[in-house]
Scaffold this motif. Structure first.
Motif, PDB file in Angstrom:
ATOM      1  N   ILE A   1       0.831  -1.202   0.000  1.00  0.00           N
ATOM      2  CA  ILE A   1       0.000   0.000   0.000  1.00  0.00           C
ATOM      3  C   ILE A   1       0.863   1.248   0.000  1.00  0.00           C
ATOM      4  CG2 ILE A   1      -1.606   1.314   1.427  1.00  0.00           C
ATOM      5  CD1 ILE A   1      -2.923  -1.278   2.166  1.00  0.00           C
ATOM      6  N   TRP A   2       1.970   1.216   0.753  1.00  0.00           N
ATOM      7  CA  TRP A   2       2.803   2.417   0.811  1.00  0.00           C
ATOM      8  C   TRP A   2       3.490   2.689  -0.517  1.00  0.00           C
ATOM      9  CZ3 TRP A   2       5.509   0.382   5.820  1.00  0.00           C
ATOM     10  CH2 TRP A   2       4.575   0.402   6.866  1.00  0.00           C
ATOM     11  N   THR A   3       3.867   1.619  -1.237  1.00  0.00           N
ATOM     12  CA  THR A   3       4.691   1.814  -2.437  1.00  0.00           C
ATOM     13  C   THR A   3       4.004   1.380  -3.714  1.00  0.00           C
ATOM     14  OG1 THR A   3       5.677  -0.363  -2.149  1.00  0.00           O
ATOM     15  CG2 THR A   3       6.794   1.499  -1.108  1.00  0.00           C
ATOM     16  N   ASP A   4       2.707   1.053  -3.671  1.00  0.00           N
ATOM     17  CA  ASP A   4       2.016   0.585  -4.871  1.00  0.00           C
ATOM     18  C   ASP A   4       1.677   1.773  -5.762  1.00  0.00           C
ATOM     19  OD1 ASP A   4       0.832  -0.946  -6.716  1.00  0.00           O
ATOM     20  OD2 ASP A   4      -0.883  -1.552  -5.493  1.00  0.00           O
ATOM     21  N   GLU A   5       2.658   2.354  -6.353  1.00  0.00           N
ATOM     22  CA  GLU A   5       2.506   3.475  -7.258  1.00  0.00           C
ATOM     23  C   GLU A   5       3.144   3.122  -8.588  1.00  0.00           C
ATOM     24  OE1 GLU A   5       4.316   6.733  -5.374  1.00  0.00           O
ATOM     25  OE2 GLU A   5       2.842   6.888  -3.746  1.00  0.00           O
ATOM     26  N   VAL A   6       2.699   3.800  -9.652  1.00  0.00           N
ATOM     27  CA  VAL A   6       3.237   3.527 -10.978  1.00  0.00           C
ATOM     28  C   VAL A   6       4.670   4.017 -11.038  1.00  0.00           C
ATOM     29  CG1 VAL A   6       2.979   3.970 -13.432  1.00  0.00           C
ATOM     30  CG2 VAL A   6       0.956   3.674 -12.002  1.00  0.00           C
ATOM     31  N   SER A   7       5.603   3.063 -11.218  1.00  0.00           N
ATOM     32  CA  SER A   7       7.011   3.437 -11.271  1.00  0.00           C
ATOM     33  C   SER A   7       7.365   4.149 -12.560  1.00  0.00           C
ATOM     34  CB  SER A   7       7.881   2.183 -11.115  1.00  0.00           C
ATOM     35  OG  SER A   7       7.562   1.514  -9.911  1.00  0.00           O
ATOM     36  N   GLY A   8       6.630   3.877 -13.650  1.00  0.00           N
ATOM     37  CA  GLY A   8       6.929   4.518 -14.917  1.00  0.00           C
ATOM     38  C   GLY A   8       5.881   4.167 -15.948  1.00  0.00           C
ATOM     39  N   GLU A   9       5.980   4.818 -17.090  1.00  0.00           N
ATOM     40  CA  GLU A   9       5.064   4.585 -18.202  1.00  0.00           C
ATOM     41  C   GLU A   9       5.874   4.083 -19.386  1.00  0.00           C
ATOM     42  OE1 GLU A   9       1.135   6.795 -20.018  1.00  0.00           O
ATOM     43  OE2 GLU A   9       2.839   8.006 -19.389  1.00  0.00           O
ATOM     44  N   GLN A  10       5.404   3.018 -19.998  1.00  0.00           N
ATOM     45  CA  GLN A  10       6.124   2.405 -21.105  1.00  0.00           C
ATOM     46  C   GLN A  10       5.199   2.311 -22.308  1.00  0.00           C
ATOM     47  OE1 GLN A  10       8.343  -1.087 -20.078  1.00  0.00           O
ATOM     48  NE2 GLN A  10       8.463  -1.841 -22.182  1.00  0.00           N
ATOM     49  N   TYR A  11       5.765   2.536 -23.492  1.00  0.00           N
ATOM     50  CA  TYR A  11       5.013   2.485 -24.734  1.00  0.00           C
ATOM     51  C   TYR A  11       5.512   1.319 -25.576  1.00  0.00           C
ATOM     52  CZ  TYR A  11       3.470   7.188 -23.530  1.00  0.00           C
ATOM     53  OH  TYR A  11       2.922   8.272 -22.890  1.00  0.00           O
ATOM     54  N   GLY A  12       4.596   0.689 -26.272  1.00  0.00           N
ATOM     55  CA  GLY A  12       4.948  -0.427 -27.134  1.00  0.00           C
ATOM     56  C   GLY A  12       4.161  -0.389 -28.418  1.00  0.00           C
ATOM     57  N   ARG A  13       4.648  -1.130 -29.404  1.00  0.00           N
ATOM     58  CA  ARG A  13       3.996  -1.168 -30.711  1.00  0.00           C
ATOM     59  C   ARG A  13       2.979  -2.302 -30.735  1.00  0.00           C
ATOM     60  NH1 ARG A  13       7.440  -0.938 -36.240  1.00  0.00           N
ATOM     61  NH2 ARG A  13       8.084   0.970 -35.158  1.00  0.00           N
ATOM     62  N   LEU A  14       1.821  -2.005 -31.295  1.00  0.00           N
ATOM     63  CA  LEU A  14       0.771  -3.012 -31.407  1.00  0.00           C
ATOM     64  C   LEU A  14       1.224  -4.168 -32.297  1.00  0.00           C
ATOM     65  CD1 LEU A  14      -2.393  -0.751 -31.750  1.00  0.00           C
ATOM     66  CD2 LEU A  14      -2.009  -2.434 -29.959  1.00  0.00           C
ATOM     67  N   GLU A  15       0.719  -5.366 -31.966  1.00  0.00           N
ATOM     68  CA  GLU A  15       1.000  -6.591 -32.715  1.00  0.00           C
ATOM     69  C   GLU A  15       2.490  -6.926 -32.738  1.00  0.00           C
ATOM     70  OE1 GLU A  15      -1.453  -8.393 -33.458  1.00  0.00           O
ATOM     71  OE2 GLU A  15      -2.964  -6.868 -33.030  1.00  0.00           O
ATOM     72  N   SER A  16       3.216  -6.530 -31.696  1.00  0.00           N
ATOM     73  CA  SER A  16       4.626  -6.886 -31.567  1.00  0.00           C
ATOM     74  C   SER A  16       4.869  -7.400 -30.150  1.00  0.00           C
ATOM     75  CB  SER A  16       5.527  -5.689 -31.867  1.00  0.00           C
ATOM     76  OG  SER A  16       5.349  -4.679 -30.892  1.00  0.00           O
ATOM     77  N   ASN A  17       6.062  -7.940 -29.912  1.00  0.00           N
ATOM     78  CA  ASN A  17       6.423  -8.426 -28.583  1.00  0.00           C
ATOM     79  C   ASN A  17       6.923  -7.258 -27.732  1.00  0.00           C
ATOM     80  OD1 ASN A  17       5.799 -10.944 -29.560  1.00  0.00           O
ATOM     81  ND2 ASN A  17       7.923 -11.542 -29.923  1.00  0.00           N
ATOM     82  N   VAL A  18       6.346  -7.109 -26.553  1.00  0.00           N
ATOM     83  CA  VAL A  18       6.689  -6.014 -25.644  1.00  0.00           C
ATOM     84  C   VAL A  18       7.252  -6.619 -24.362  1.00  0.00           C
ATOM     85  CG1 VAL A  18       5.839  -4.007 -24.392  1.00  0.00           C
ATOM     86  CG2 VAL A  18       4.862  -4.586 -26.621  1.00  0.00           C
ATOM     87  N   THR A  19       8.405  -6.118 -23.923  1.00  0.00           N
ATOM     88  CA  THR A  19       9.077  -6.630 -22.729  1.00  0.00           C
ATOM     89  C   THR A  19       8.968  -5.618 -21.602  1.00  0.00           C
ATOM     90  OG1 THR A  19      10.652  -7.862 -24.097  1.00  0.00           O
ATOM     91  CG2 THR A  19      11.246  -7.497 -21.792  1.00  0.00           C
ATOM     92  N   LEU A  20       8.509  -6.087 -20.435  1.00  0.00           N
ATOM     93  CA  LEU A  20       8.411  -5.269 -19.229  1.00  0.00           C
ATOM     94  C   LEU A  20       9.392  -5.820 -18.206  1.00  0.00           C
ATOM     95  CD1 LEU A  20       4.520  -4.985 -18.913  1.00  0.00           C
ATOM     96  CD2 LEU A  20       6.081  -3.447 -20.105  1.00  0.00           C
ATOM     97  N   ALA A  21      10.309  -4.983 -17.726  1.00  0.00           N
ATOM     98  CA  ALA A  21      11.315  -5.409 -16.754  1.00  0.00           C
ATOM     99  C   ALA A  21      10.784  -5.226 -15.343  1.00  0.00           C
ATOM    100  CB  ALA A  21      12.604  -4.620 -16.946  1.00  0.00           C
ATOM    101  N   CYS A  22      11.050  -6.235 -14.496  1.00  0.00           N
ATOM    102  CA  CYS A  22      10.585  -6.156 -13.107  1.00  0.00           C
ATOM    103  C   CYS A  22      11.462  -5.221 -12.291  1.00  0.00           C
ATOM    104  CB  CYS A  22      10.558  -7.549 -12.484  1.00  0.00           C
ATOM    105  SG  CYS A  22       9.911  -7.582 -10.801  1.00  0.00           S
ATOM    106  N   ASN A  23      12.784  -5.290 -12.466  1.00  0.00           N
ATOM    107  CA  ASN A  23      13.698  -4.377 -11.787  1.00  0.00           C
ATOM    108  C   ASN A  23      14.931  -4.218 -12.654  1.00  0.00           C
ATOM    109  OD1 ASN A  23      15.190  -6.781 -11.316  1.00  0.00           O
ATOM    110  ND2 ASN A  23      14.054  -7.113  -9.403  1.00  0.00           N
TER     111      ASN A  23
END
Length: 451
Positions: A83-105
């Motif tokens: 609850i204290w830290t559940d905030e959006v760390s960042g915003e990422q953009y990706g291309r439709l119909e492609s593979n998008v990678t999201l890094a955990c840390n």
């Protein structure tokens, strides 16, 4: 005794450090979410304080014990940390119909993690790499949202808001030139990007570039006082979003695109005493500069309502008199304009359709006077008219009855003839069948006689 006092002071300092590190708001959240665990910690801290006041040594004063208490509180309440830290760390953009990678840390330490999409464990088609990164395969619009990463103990690590779209494409540009001092160019996207974009526009006369003032909401830009004497100008628009940018250029010929706005305040009036004349007046377009250096020519057309053919006339003034209007009929009138000097410019749109009727001389009709000395006599037309009518009706009924009788007789004759023909044909066919049977019988008998 001095050692005991030092130990007590150290314990008190460590306790206050833990409580100050948590903070007032977070202590409230702990108390709300962790309940009994927080009560245990508070009771231990209270005991620590009482023993400190009494100058009594104890195990709770040691830094090791305080560290254990802090670790237990953290492990028992992982949801508090979320609850204290559940905030959006960042915003990422990706291309439709492609593979998008999201890094955990950002670290490369391989830790088992779990991913949630908008607090749900249901994810689109994906893969999780050994280092904890989430790979969305052929991501579409349903893959957009806020992704959260947690370790195997449920501790929140990172949150990313994902938006998907396309990079900018080529723009379709069109320009309007309502007068010699103003150019407005608008554009339409050929590729729907689904992402916020920024636009930068510039206008060149072949020698230098000048800014084109952009209105992002309306997607157009304006150029004031362009170099109108130059034959060709160049417009360059750059569209930029998070996935890239695209430049689009277009050549503009201002003298060919010059198209005034339609004339304003068009009026159609009658001329008293002239049943075949109409007075038509108008005003220059408000966007056109009122200057002798920019004259306009006006094109007027009119016709009686219901006619398919227009009569046309041209004028340099802002009014004209029509001499050949059709008396007593409603007329339709429209006006448009164009730059008089520039023959390559375009005509404006027609003004709204107006209606007008020429002047008419209304004559008041005199009332009809009936002569008083003429009077009518009663007639016996009804009895006289009824007698021949009744006779005629009787003759008509008799004629209709005779016609019906003739039709009935004719139909009887026709039916009798038809039935007679059918009977004759049937009899002939029967005789033929009988003769055929006799021939067959005789042939059988002849074959049966021994030779």
């Amino acid at each position: 005794m001095p050692d005991q006092e030092n130990t007590s002071r150290e314990g008190e300092n460590e306790t206050s450090k833990v409580l100050r590190g948590v903070g007032r708001d977070k202590r409230c959240e702990w108390k709300k979410l962790c309940g009994s665990e927080f009560s245990i910690i508070c009771s231990l801290v209270a005991m620590d304080k009482r023993r400190t006041r009494n100058m009594m040594p104890g195990l709770l004063f040691s830094p090791l014990c305080l560290t254990v208490i802090w670790f237990l509180s953290w492990s028992l309440c992982p949801s508090c940390a979320q609850i204290w830290t559940d905030e959006v760390s960042g915003e990422q953009y990706g291309r439709l119909e492609s593979n998008v990678t999201l890094a955990c840390n950002n670290s490369e330490i391989r830790l088992p993690v779990s991913w949630h999409l908008s607090h749900s464990t249901v994810l689109p088609w994906h893969q999780v790499t050994p280092n904890g990164s989430l790979v969305l395969l052929h991501a579409n619009h349903s893959a957009q949202g806020t992704y959260s990463c947690y370790d195997n103990s449920g501790r929140f690590l990172r949150s990313i808001k994902l938006r998907l779209g396309h990079p900018p494409g080529r723009l379709t540009i069109s320009c309007q030139v309502p007068n010699h001092t103003h150019v407005r160019c608008s554009w339409v996207e050929t590729v729907k990007t689904f992402l916020p974009a920024e636009y930068n526009a510039s206008f060149s006369n072949g020698k230098e570039w000048s800014p084109c003032i952009v209105d992002v909401t309306q997607k157009h830009c304006d150029v004031v006082h362009p170099a109108f004497w130059q034959p060709i100008h160049t417009l360059r628009i750059t569209e930029t979003n998070a996935l890239g940018s695209k430049n689009t250029t277009a050549s503009v010929k201002l003298h060919e695109l010059l198209k005034p706005d339609p004339p304003e305040s068009v009026l159609v009036k009658e001329l008293e005493g002239y049943p075949k004349k109409l007075l038509i007046s108008w005003r220059f377009p408000s966007s056109w500069p009122q200057h002798d250096a920019f004259p306009l020519i006006f094109h007027i057309r009119y016709r009686p309502q219901g006619s398919m053919f227009w009569s046309e006339i041209y004028s340099l003034d802002n009014s004209i008199v029509i001499w050949d209007a059709l008396a007593g009929h409603l007329h339709q009138v429209q006006v448009r304009t164009r730059d008089e000097i520039n023959a390559e410019s375009q005509w404006s749109e027609w003004s709204p359709l107006l209606f007008g009727r020429p002047w008419e001389d209304y004559i008041t009709p005199e009332p009809d006077v009936e002569p008083e000395d003429i009077f009518t006599l009663p007639t016996k037309s009804k009895p006289e008219a009824s007698t021949p009518k009744s006779r005629g009706s009787k003759h008509g009924d008799e004629g209709n009855l005779g016609l019906v009788i003739l039709l009935v007789l004719f139909s009887v004759v026709i039916l009798t003839t038809i039935f007679s023909l059918i009977f004759v044909v049937w009899m002939r066919q029967r005789r033929r069948d009988h003769a055929t049977k006799q021939e067959l019988t005789s042939m059988v008998k002849m074959k049966s006689i021994p030779i």
